[in-house]
Design an enzyme around this catalytic site. Structure first.
Site, mmCIF file in Angstrom:
data_model
loop_
_atom_site.group_PDB
_atom_site.id
_atom_site.type_symbol
_atom_site.label_atom_id
_atom_site.label_comp_id
_atom_site.label_asym_id
_atom_site.label_seq_id
_atom_site.Cartn_x
_atom_site.Cartn_y
_atom_site.Cartn_z
ATOM 1 N N GLY A 103 -104.882 -97.225 30.142
ATOM 2 C CA GLY A 103 -105.084 -98.511 30.827
ATOM 3 C C GLY A 103 -106.469 -98.726 31.385
ATOM 4 N N GLY B 84 -110.012 -95.966 25.921
ATOM 5 C CA GLY B 84 -109.439 -95.971 24.565
ATOM 6 C C GLY B 84 -108.431 -94.889 24.284
ATOM 7 N N SER C 66 -108.990 -100.249 30.128
ATOM 8 C CA SER C 66 -109.473 -101.620 29.914
ATOM 9 C C SER C 66 -108.798 -102.596 30.884
ATOM 10 C CB SER C 66 -109.244 -101.973 28.442
ATOM 11 O OG SER C 66 -108.912 -103.288 28.279
ATOM 12 N N PRO D 215 -110.773 -91.978 31.058
ATOM 13 C CA PRO D 215 -111.499 -92.107 29.786
ATOM 14 C C PRO D 215 -111.034 -93.354 29.026
ATOM 15 C CG PRO D 215 -110.490 -89.927 30.018
ATOM 16 C CD PRO D 215 -109.968 -90.764 31.144
ATOM 17 N N ASP E 26 -99.897 -104.073 31.077
ATOM 18 C CA ASP E 26 -100.859 -103.128 31.647
ATOM 19 C C ASP E 26 -101.580 -103.729 32.867
ATOM 20 O OD1 ASP E 26 -100.068 -101.698 29.460
ATOM 21 O OD2 ASP E 26 -102.060 -101.308 28.676
#
Ligand code: MEV
Length: 290
Positions: free
Chosen positions: A108, A104, A110, A102, A152
């Site tokens: 990680g 936000g 993004s 999922p 990340d």
């Protein structure tokens, strides 16, 4: 021509926020992935589709990314633009993003998107090294989060357990640590860049009990710098009843907590946390970008 790449999400065991200011962080990738499929088309159109957004534009509009460009699409458009320039191609590209992570909530998604997209899109023309993909992924992530430490993207590219600091980059930790993280989602989404800005203004191994204790100590610091929330505090309190330790993962302000367990306390911890929110388990992914 079609190309598929996938990259794992991550949790930060220690050091989120502090890593942005040069302190080392300890992080690992998890067995939940983002899968990106790209293909070239003769149409000269750029089409990007994910579960949360989609965009369609002509390939010669790529250079006019501005305030009205949807934020979620910026990293993908950046990667496409850089790739078409690098390989001197004037073609259309279609990109499909599928996610087990999922968005936000500190896992990680993004960064994994940037890494998998960089690998999938560049491979339409040439297979690049992981180092080159990481560099492109970090540049892409900077289109939405300028001050990222790069931690990340590094773990999403190389996988496993690693230590990371801005100056020296990442150092893999060769451990086959046998633990399970119980991840509980507050469903409060966050913007990492905003939380990092807030903090800026404020300016192992097998000993799981010790690791857990250190995670809980780290959580106390994160609470002190104001990135926990009431909901997360409740999760942490519940997790600590049976887990070795617990803390938020990622930028905070919502998102998830992680609780450190092994076979002896996994089921009880899961049962307790299921009363608080949506929970799932994750183990370390050792494969990185595939
Ligand atoms: C976000 O997952 C981790 C932060 O430390 C930001 C970063 O390292 O870029 C909050």
């Amino acid at each position: 021509m079609k190309s598929v790449a996938s990259a794992p999400g991550k949790v930060i065991l220690f050091g989120e926020h502090f890593v942005v200011y040069g302190i080392s962080a300890l992080l690992c990738s998890i067995d939940k992935r983002i899968i990106v499929t790209s293909q070239t088309t003769d149409e000269k159109m750029i089409k990007i589709e994910s579960d949360i957004d989609h965009i369609e534009m002509s390939n010669n509009s790529l250079s006019i990314m501005n305030e009205s460009t949807p934020k979620t699409m910026k990293p993908f458009l950046y990667i496409i633009k850089k790739t078409l320039e690098r390989f001197k191609k004037d073609v259309g590209i279609e990109v499909k993003i599928e996610s087990e992570i999922p968005p936000g909530i500190g896992l990680g998604s993004s960064s994994a998107c940037c890494v998998a997209a960089a690998a999938s899109i560049t491979a339409l023309f040439e297979k690049l090294s992981r180092e080159e993909i990481l560099k492109l992924a970090i540049e892409a992530e900077r289109t939405i989060f300028e001050n990222t430490s790069g931690a990340d993207c590094s773990v999403c590219t190389f996988g496993g357990l690693m230590e990371y600091d801005i100056k020296n980059g990442f150092k893999k930790i060769n451990s086959k640590a046998d633990f399970v993280l119980v991840i509980t989602n507050s469903k409060q989404t966050h913007q990492t860049s905003e939380l990092v800005e807030k903090v800026r203004k404020f300016r192992e191994k097998n000993d799981l009990s010790r690791l857990g204790l250190l995670m809980s100590e780290n959580q106390a610091y994160l609470e002190r710098i104001g990135v926990s929330t009431g909901t997360l505090d409740v999760f942490i309190k519940e997790a600590k009843k049976t887990a070795y330790g617990a803390k938020i993962t990622g930028a905070g302000g919502g998102g998830c907590i992680i609780a450190l367990t092994d076979k002896s306390n996994l089921n009880q911890t899961l049962a307790n946390l299921r009363n608080c929110g949506e929970c799932f388990t994750a183990k370390i992914d050792y494969r990185g970008l595939l």
